[in-house]
Every structure is written in C-alpha cells, then in structure tokens.
Design an enzyme around this catalytic site. Structure first.
Site, PDB file in Angstrom:
ATOM      1  N   HIS A   1     -45.152  17.659  -3.755  1.00  0.00           N
ATOM      2  CA  HIS A   1     -44.016  17.377  -4.638  1.00  0.00           C
ATOM      3  C   HIS A   1     -44.449  16.318  -5.643  1.00  0.00           C
ATOM      4  CE1 HIS A   1     -40.827  14.273  -5.415  1.00  0.00           C
ATOM      5  NE2 HIS A   1     -40.255  15.337  -5.959  1.00  0.00           N
TER       6      HIS A   1
ATOM      7  N   ASN B   1     -42.750  14.238  -9.286  1.00  0.00           N
ATOM      8  CA  ASN B   1     -41.637  14.079 -10.219  1.00  0.00           C
ATOM      9  C   ASN B   1     -41.892  12.862 -11.088  1.00  0.00           C
ATOM     10  OD1 ASN B   1     -38.864  12.396 -10.576  1.00  0.00           O
ATOM     11  ND2 ASN B   1     -38.503  14.577 -10.881  1.00  0.00           N
ATOM     12  N   VAL B   2     -41.669  12.990 -12.375  1.00  0.00           N
ATOM     13  CA  VAL B   2     -41.645  11.838 -13.278  1.00  0.00           C
ATOM     14  C   VAL B   2     -40.412  11.978 -14.156  1.00  0.00           C
ATOM     15  CG1 VAL B   2     -44.079  11.162 -13.309  1.00  0.00           C
ATOM     16  CG2 VAL B   2     -43.331  13.048 -14.757  1.00  0.00           C
ATOM     17  N   ARG B   3     -39.732  10.868 -14.414  1.00  0.00           N
ATOM     18  CA  ARG B   3     -38.432  10.975 -15.074  1.00  0.00           C
ATOM     19  C   ARG B   3     -38.047   9.678 -15.786  1.00  0.00           C
ATOM     20  NH1 ARG B   3     -38.116  10.468  -9.618  1.00  0.00           N
ATOM     21  NH2 ARG B   3     -36.984   8.661  -8.809  1.00  0.00           N
TER      22      ARG B   3
ATOM     23  N   ARG C   1     -28.091  22.665 -13.332  1.00  0.00           N
ATOM     24  CA  ARG C   1     -28.337  24.103 -13.164  1.00  0.00           C
ATOM     25  C   ARG C   1     -28.838  24.361 -11.742  1.00  0.00           C
ATOM     26  NH1 ARG C   1     -32.461  27.890 -14.897  1.00  0.00           N
ATOM     27  NH2 ARG C   1     -31.516  29.759 -15.803  1.00  0.00           N
TER      28      ARG C   1
ATOM     29  N   HIS D   1     -45.320  25.375  -2.813  1.00  0.00           N
ATOM     30  CA  HIS D   1     -45.439  25.813  -1.423  1.00  0.00           C
ATOM     31  C   HIS D   1     -46.565  26.848  -1.348  1.00  0.00           C
ATOM     32  CE1 HIS D   1     -41.844  23.785   0.030  1.00  0.00           C
ATOM     33  NE2 HIS D   1     -41.177  24.248  -1.019  1.00  0.00           N
TER      34      HIS D   1
END
Length: 314
Positions: free
Chosen positions: A109, A111-113, A263, A99
């Site tokens: 944003h 994301n890699v997963r 978490r 931000h």
C-alpha cells in the site's frame, strides 16, 4: 502555496507507477477518468487505474483524486481540532494497493496526499500525509530490510528523526486492535505534516512518493516466479482477510472518502479479489506460516538489521 504543482506531481507519479507495472506484468491497466460536477456534496475529478486478473497482479488499483467540499467530514476533524469542523476543504492524492497473484510477493500500500482547510476568517491550513507499508504472506528478511532501508534513505535529507518517528507511527497505525496484531511489517506513515511550511511538506511528500518503485519493484522481481501450490494460496487468501478488516474498520482514508461522499468504486478498489475467513485458526508450529507471526508480525528495526542470510521459505 501552489496546489497546481501538487496536482501535476501526483498525476505524474501515478503515470510512472502504472507504466512500470504494465511493463513488469504485461497487463494493461484500465483507465477510468471521472468528474464530480459543481453543486453536489463534492466537486472535483480523478483517474482510477485498475488491473484485475493479471499475470502479476491479481488486483491492483492506483487512483488519483482531487476533490473540494463545503465541510470537512468528522474523520478529518476529530484529531485536528474542533475549530476546523465545518470548514471548506480541498484534498488530493494518489493511493494504491497492489495484491499480487503469487503468495510469495507481498501486498503493498502507498499513499501520498495533501489536505487544505479554509476556515472562515482565517488563513488556509495545509497538511501533507502519506507513506507506504508492506504486507507479506511469507516473510523474507532480505525483502523487509530492503523495503525499510529505501524508506529510511528517502527521509534522511529531512532530518535524522523522520524515519524512526514515521516508522513507529506506521507500526502503531497499521495495527488491528481487535486481533492485537500488526497488519504487516510496516514501513513509514505520516499525517498532518506541516513542518517547513508548504514547500517543506511538499518536498517530503515527493520524497516518499518517489521512493515507492525502488522500494517495492525489486521485491516483486525477486519473488514473482517462486513456485507455490494450493497450501500457499490458501494461506494468502486467509491473510488477505486481515487487510479487509483493517481497511473497513480503521483506515482513516477509507472513512474520509466514504463520509465525504467520495466515489465508492475508487475508494474500495483496494479490496483484494479473493478472501477467506476461518474460525479461530492457527498455523502449525514450525511452518513458514507460523514464522510469519513469530518473526515478522512484530515491530523490528529492519533498516538497521544486520546480515544477508534469509532463513525463510523459498
């Protein structure tokens, strides 16, 4: 299948991105390493990297996590088939949300997963997923074209169908149905990807992760010093409210993390630091704020768009 290779890549990606933004912004990222001991709902470890109150990033989080659990949560099985319900799983990834302080620099944003399920009596089932998307407050056509073209070029080696398919998926996924409005101008998104087996999925995931810095950093460098005042800041904090709404209501990654006992601080570090809401507000016609809605918050073929001009605000 080598999950160790995936882990090594993800840790290296996190370090590259954080180092680039520490150099660009001049503000150090906090490093918070954590570990879940065996015997709980989840076991595993991760590293959360976070900057708050920086000169470039008002809040930026880039987290790595690697967890194992005894049973996939509902958010992971409802679209993959009932036969995987209750299967032990292993998941790892890097996820970031930046931000920026300047309203002319878009939020981003990425994301890699990887997710692996181990059903009883069966072979492991492995999927890859991820993507990146851009959420501007003030639209610039040059920025939108650049971001989408870098994504298109990253996916080109994997087949001509990948970019149009993943762009459409991104447009459909990052959509606030209760407002009938896209979250931003999209990018690419893919999930449950297993084409080409483990090696093929891993290679595609790496291509997307490696494309993040060339897709976003040039936009930051172009816009970070654009003059702005209270009106632009006010619009930025208002539009950030859409980001919060999407993440808490629709985002599968957030739901997966919370439902699986992840978490909480790491999961919610994607939230913007300052946000405002107003009742039934509309921008004045003809303003740069109105142009965000009319020209940018709608699906467009940005990668194929012609022209170099930019009729946007500064």
């Amino acid at each position: 299948m080598s999950t160790a290779a995936v882990r090594d890549y993800l840790l290296g990606l996190q370090e590259r991105i954080v180092a680039a933004f520490e150099a660009e912004g001049g503000d150090p990222f906090l490093r918070d390493a954590w570990q879940r001991e065996p015997g709980g709902k989840l076991e595993g470890d991760g590293i959360s990297r976070l900057v708050e109150g920086g000169s470039l990033l008002e809040r930026g989080g880039c987290g790595f996590s690697h967890v194992k659990g005894p049973a996939l949560p509902p958010s992971a099985t409802q679209h993959r088939g009932a036969e995987l319900a209750g299967a032990p799983f292993e998941a790892m990834g890097v996820s970031l949300v930046f931000h920026p302080r300047n309203p002319y620099v878009p939020t981003v944003h990425m994301n890699v997963r990887m997710l692996a399920a181990m059903p009883a009596g069966g072979e492991p089932v492995v999927w890859f997923g991820g993507g990146m998307d851009l959420t501007p407050y003030y639209g610039f056509e040059d920025d939108a074209r650049h971001f989408h073209r870098v994504n298109r070029d990253a996916l080109a080696p994997f087949g001509a169908d990948k970019h149009p398919r993943f762009k459409k998926w991104c447009d459909e996924y990052f959509f606030l149905r209760h407002r009938n409005e896209p979250r931003g101008i999209g990018g690419v998104f893919f999930d449950d990807y297993a084409e080409g087996g483990f090696d093929g999925g891993f290679a595609l995931m790496r291509a997307v992760g490696d494309a993040f810095l060339p897709a976003y950093l040039p936009i930051v460098q172009r816009r970070r010093d654009t003059p702005h005042g209270a009106a632009e800041r006010d619009f930025q904090t208002y539009r950030r409210g859409r980001y919060v709404e999407f993440n808490l209501v629709f985002d599968r990654g957030t739901l997966f993390g919370l439902q699986s006992g992840g978490r909480t601080e790491s999961i919610l570090m994607s939230m913007p630091p300052v946000v405002t809401w107003r009742y039934d507000w509309r921008p004045q016609p003809g303003t740069p704020e109105a142009r965000l809605y009319s020209d940018f918050l709608r699906p467009r073929d940005w990668a194929g768009a012609a022209g170099e001009g930019d009729a946007s605000a500064p």
